[in-house]
Structures are given as C-alpha cells and as structure tokens.
Design an enzyme around this catalytic site. Structure first.
Site, short mmCIF file in Angstrom:
data_model
loop_
_atom_site.label_atom_id
_atom_site.label_comp_id
_atom_site.label_asym_id
_atom_site.label_seq_id
_atom_site.Cartn_x
_atom_site.Cartn_y
_atom_site.Cartn_z
N TRP A 1 0.53 -1.14 -5.05
CA TRP A 1 1.40 0.04 -4.86
C TRP A 1 0.79 1.30 -5.47
O TRP A 1 1.00 2.40 -4.95
CB TRP A 1 2.80 -0.21 -5.40
CG TRP A 1 3.46 -1.38 -4.75
CD1 TRP A 1 3.93 -2.50 -5.34
CD2 TRP A 1 3.72 -1.56 -3.33
NE1 TRP A 1 4.46 -3.36 -4.41
CE2 TRP A 1 4.34 -2.81 -3.17
CE3 TRP A 1 3.48 -0.78 -2.21
CZ2 TRP A 1 4.73 -3.30 -1.92
CZ3 TRP A 1 3.86 -1.26 -0.96
CH2 TRP A 1 4.48 -2.51 -0.83
N ASP B 1 7.07 5.21 -10.21
CA ASP B 1 7.64 4.37 -9.15
C ASP B 1 8.39 3.23 -9.84
O ASP B 1 7.78 2.40 -10.51
CB ASP B 1 6.49 3.84 -8.28
CG ASP B 1 6.94 2.83 -7.22
OD1 ASP B 1 8.14 2.50 -7.17
OD2 ASP B 1 6.07 2.35 -6.45
N LYS C 1 15.02 -3.30 -3.55
CA LYS C 1 14.64 -4.39 -4.44
C LYS C 1 15.80 -4.78 -5.35
O LYS C 1 16.02 -5.94 -5.59
CB LYS C 1 13.43 -3.99 -5.30
CG LYS C 1 12.22 -3.51 -4.49
CD LYS C 1 11.38 -4.65 -3.95
CE LYS C 1 10.46 -4.23 -2.81
NZ LYS C 1 9.41 -3.29 -3.16
C1 LIG Z 1 8.28 -2.58 -2.44
C2 LIG Z 1 7.61 -1.56 -3.24
C3 LIG Z 1 7.12 -0.37 -2.69
C4 LIG Z 1 7.21 -0.07 -1.21
O1 LIG Z 1 8.50 0.28 -0.90
P1 LIG Z 1 8.93 0.74 0.55
O2 LIG Z 1 10.32 1.23 0.31
O3 LIG Z 1 8.86 -0.46 1.44
O4 LIG Z 1 8.01 1.81 1.01
C5 LIG Z 1 6.54 0.55 -3.52
N1 LIG Z 1 6.44 0.33 -4.85
C6 LIG Z 1 6.89 -0.80 -5.42
C7 LIG Z 1 6.76 -0.99 -6.88
C8 LIG Z 1 7.49 -1.78 -4.63
O5 LIG Z 1 7.94 -2.91 -5.20
#
Ligand SMILES: *Cc1c(COP(=O)(O)O)cnc(C)c1O
Length: 356
Positions: free
Chosen positions: A99, A166, A190
């Site tokens: 990521w 993030d 998530k």
């Molecule tokens: C799943 C995830 C993403 C991607 O997320 P999307 O909403 O599918 O773009 C980015 N960063 C982390 C830490 C993730 O777990």
C-alpha cells in the site's frame, strides 16, 4: 454451520448493523421509502451524515480544528489526492509494503519522493524505526497498519512535518493522538462499513496548504466546504458507517473495543507461539492487532493445505494469507467476536493433536 468471518476486507460487520441496514433498504427511518431511493439532500439523510461525522469525532477524540468528510474512490484514490493537494516539492514516505509502494508511485507524479525508511529487506515483516525526518519535507507519509503483512505502528510518530496516515485497516481499533496527524484517511470497508466510502480527516491548517490548482473533486477543500455533499455521496455505505459507529458507542466506546481487540490478538498470537505446527511472520513488537499472519512452522509446510481444509470444515472463512506472504491471515477487526478467535484457536489445537 456457524461461520467465523476473518476476511481482510470487505470484512465482518456487527449483526445489529446488518439488520439495521437491511431494514433501511426497505424503509429508511420511517420515511416509507428505501434508503437506496431517497435524495441525499433530504433532512433525513443529512442527519445520518452529520451523525456519522459527529460520532467519528467523538469516538476517535478528534479535536475541533479537524474536519471529517466522506467520499468515494477508496483509499487508492487518496494515494494521488494527497500528493496532488500537498506535495509541492518534496515528501517523505516510509515504505512498509504494497500500500505504501502504490502511494509512493502516485506521489512521484507530483514531486520528489524521499523514501526515508523501508522494511522491504525482510519482506515487510517489521516497522522501520529511528529514521530521520528532514524538516524541509511537505509531509511525512505512513501506512499505520499493513493489512497484507500484519505489521502495525504501535505509537503515533513525532514529526517536525505534517504526518499523513493511511489507516484503512486499523482506524478506530485503538485510541490514537489525532493531534499528531495532519491527515488521516482510509477505505472504510476494513473496519467500519461496506465498500464504497472513504473517510478523510483533515487538520484546519492543511486547508491553506493546497499547493496547486486541482479539479474540483480532487481538492480537499471542496469536500470540507460542501460537507461531503459536493456530489452524491455514497449514501448506503455512509448509513452503514453510522450504524457501526452507533454500535461502537453502545459497546462502550473505543477503549472497550481496543481492550477487546488486544485480548483477541493476544489469544491468537499466544496460540501461534505455543503451537508447534505454526509460527508468526511479523516481528513480535510490530505485530498487528487487526491482521494476524502466520505460516506452518519449519518441517510442517506440507500441512498447509490440510489445515486450510480442516479450518474450513470448522467454519473458518477468509484465513488464507495474501499471496505475497502465503500461509494464513486472520483479520480480527472490531466486529470479529471473541468467540470467533476462540474457535480458531481451538481449531489450531485440535489440528496439532491430530499430528502429534
Ligand atoms: C485495503 C487497503 C487499501 C486499499 O483500499 P481501497 O479502498 O480498496 O482503495 C489501502 N491501504 C490499506 C492499508 C488497505 O488495507
């Protein structure tokens, strides 16, 4: 058979939230209309949006000098929205896996990217620490929880420059000091909602730090000024998000959820460490409480498929590890009940007995 959902994302949501969502699809808050067919400009929906924002602020203890907005596009869209808004000359990134690699690639379109530290040398099984943060960076970027490798920052970083984080996979799983961050964002699928809504938390001073002219939908100020209503927001995911936040509050708030998460993680990691057939993949001090990764121990690699089938027969869902790590990953997000982790631990113990 009872199913235990360990999916990495989209992932488990509380039953009461699913029931409320199902009901709202038929009759939204007594309006006699489906949630899927109402105008987002109705007072009823605006109340949902406002409550989702205020509960988010209350539960995460977000100070008044921050805005919270909801938008589509997923965390992946923020990978380029963040540098588009805030990368004028140079930003620092910590590379902790897939990521952040994607975020780095996008940031390079907008300016110079300095990778301040990386754990790539050990397949991202740890969180780099003790790296220097130059004071001339526009911002420092981190991924707070690495969903694929099961590593997590356990402390908020002290930084001389604004921190952008993030938090897709550990938002509202533990208390954080929000004041240490300039921007926090993530896909909500998530830990909080179905796919389709991204949360973005922005400190007020960042609003003046937008470095370039941008398309309307890319500018953070658009979403703040229009209170997430510049265009049609993801109505249904926002409704479910509000229900999840209401559930969290009713459970006792973030501290209670955090303690439960710690308990679940300790139970599973203890078993991974105790059980002779398994071993963990992440460095112990950086182990994620959300995504718990493990593999078969040395000499037992050939039992992997058998364990997968054994666990499936006992109702375990979503425990296959990401292809970049292999083995197993149990994602134990907020709504994953303690009993699911107990069932997985028991399953690992039974499997060990079978092979003793
Ligand atoms: C799943 C995830 C993403 C991607 O997320 P999307 O909403 O599918 O773009 C980015 N960063 C982390 C830490 C993730 O777990």
């Amino acid at each position: 058979m009872k199913k235990y959902n360990f999916n990495a994302g989209p992932s488990v949501l509380p039953d009461v939230v699913l029931e409320a969502a199902a009901k709202a699809i038929i009759d939204f808050d007594g309006t006699g209309l489906s949630l899927l067919s109402i105008s987002h400009r109705t007072p009823e929906f605006e109340a949902v949006l406002n409550e989702a924002q205020s509960l988010f602020k209350e539960l995460l203890n977000i100070p008044d000098n921050y805005s919270v907005y909801f938008v589509g596009g997923g965390a992946s869209t923020q990978f380029f929205h963040m540098p588009a808004n805030f990368l004028g000359t140079k930003a620092g990134y910590v590379n902790t896996g897939v990521w952040t690699k994607k975020a780095i690639k996008e940031a390079k379109r907008y300016g110079e990217v300095k990778v301040l530290a990386s754990s790539e040398d050990k397949n991202f099984t740890y969180i780099p620490k003790g790296f220097d943060i130059p004071a001339d960076l526009d911002y420092l970027y981190i991924c707070a929880n690495n969903t694929i490798y099961g590593t997590e920052y356990k402390a908020d970083i002290n930084s001389p420059v604004p921190v952008i984080a993030d938090m897709s996979s550990n938002i509202l799983s533990r208390p954080i000091d929000v004041t240490k961050y300039a921007v926090i964002y993530g896909g909500a699928q998530k830990n909080l909602a179905p796919a389709g809504v991204t949360f973005v938390i922005v400190r007020d001073d960042m609003r003046e730090k937008v470095v370039r002219e941008l398309p309307i939908m890319m500018n953070v100020n658009t979403h703040i000024e229009n209170n997430s209503m510049c265009n049609t927001p993801p109505v249904f995911p926002i409704y479910v998000l509000r229900e999840t936040l209401k559930w969290m509050k009713a459970e006792g708030g973030l501290q209670v959820i955090y303690e439960r998460n710690q308990k679940k993680a300790a139970m599973l990691y203890d078993e991974i460490d105790r059980n002779s057939l398994f071993k963990g993949t992440a460095e112990k001090e950086d182990r994620s409480a959300m995504n718990i990764c493990f593999v078969m121990s040395e000499g037992n690699e050939s039992l992997a498929d058998e364990f997968m089938a054994f666990a499936k027969d006992r109702g375990m869902v979503g425990i296959k590890g990401h292809r970049l790590v292999g083995g197993f990953r149990a994602s134990c997000y907020n709504a994953c009940p303690v009993e699911a982790v107990e069932a997985l631990v028991e399953c690992m113990q039974e499997f060990e007995k079978l092979h003793k």
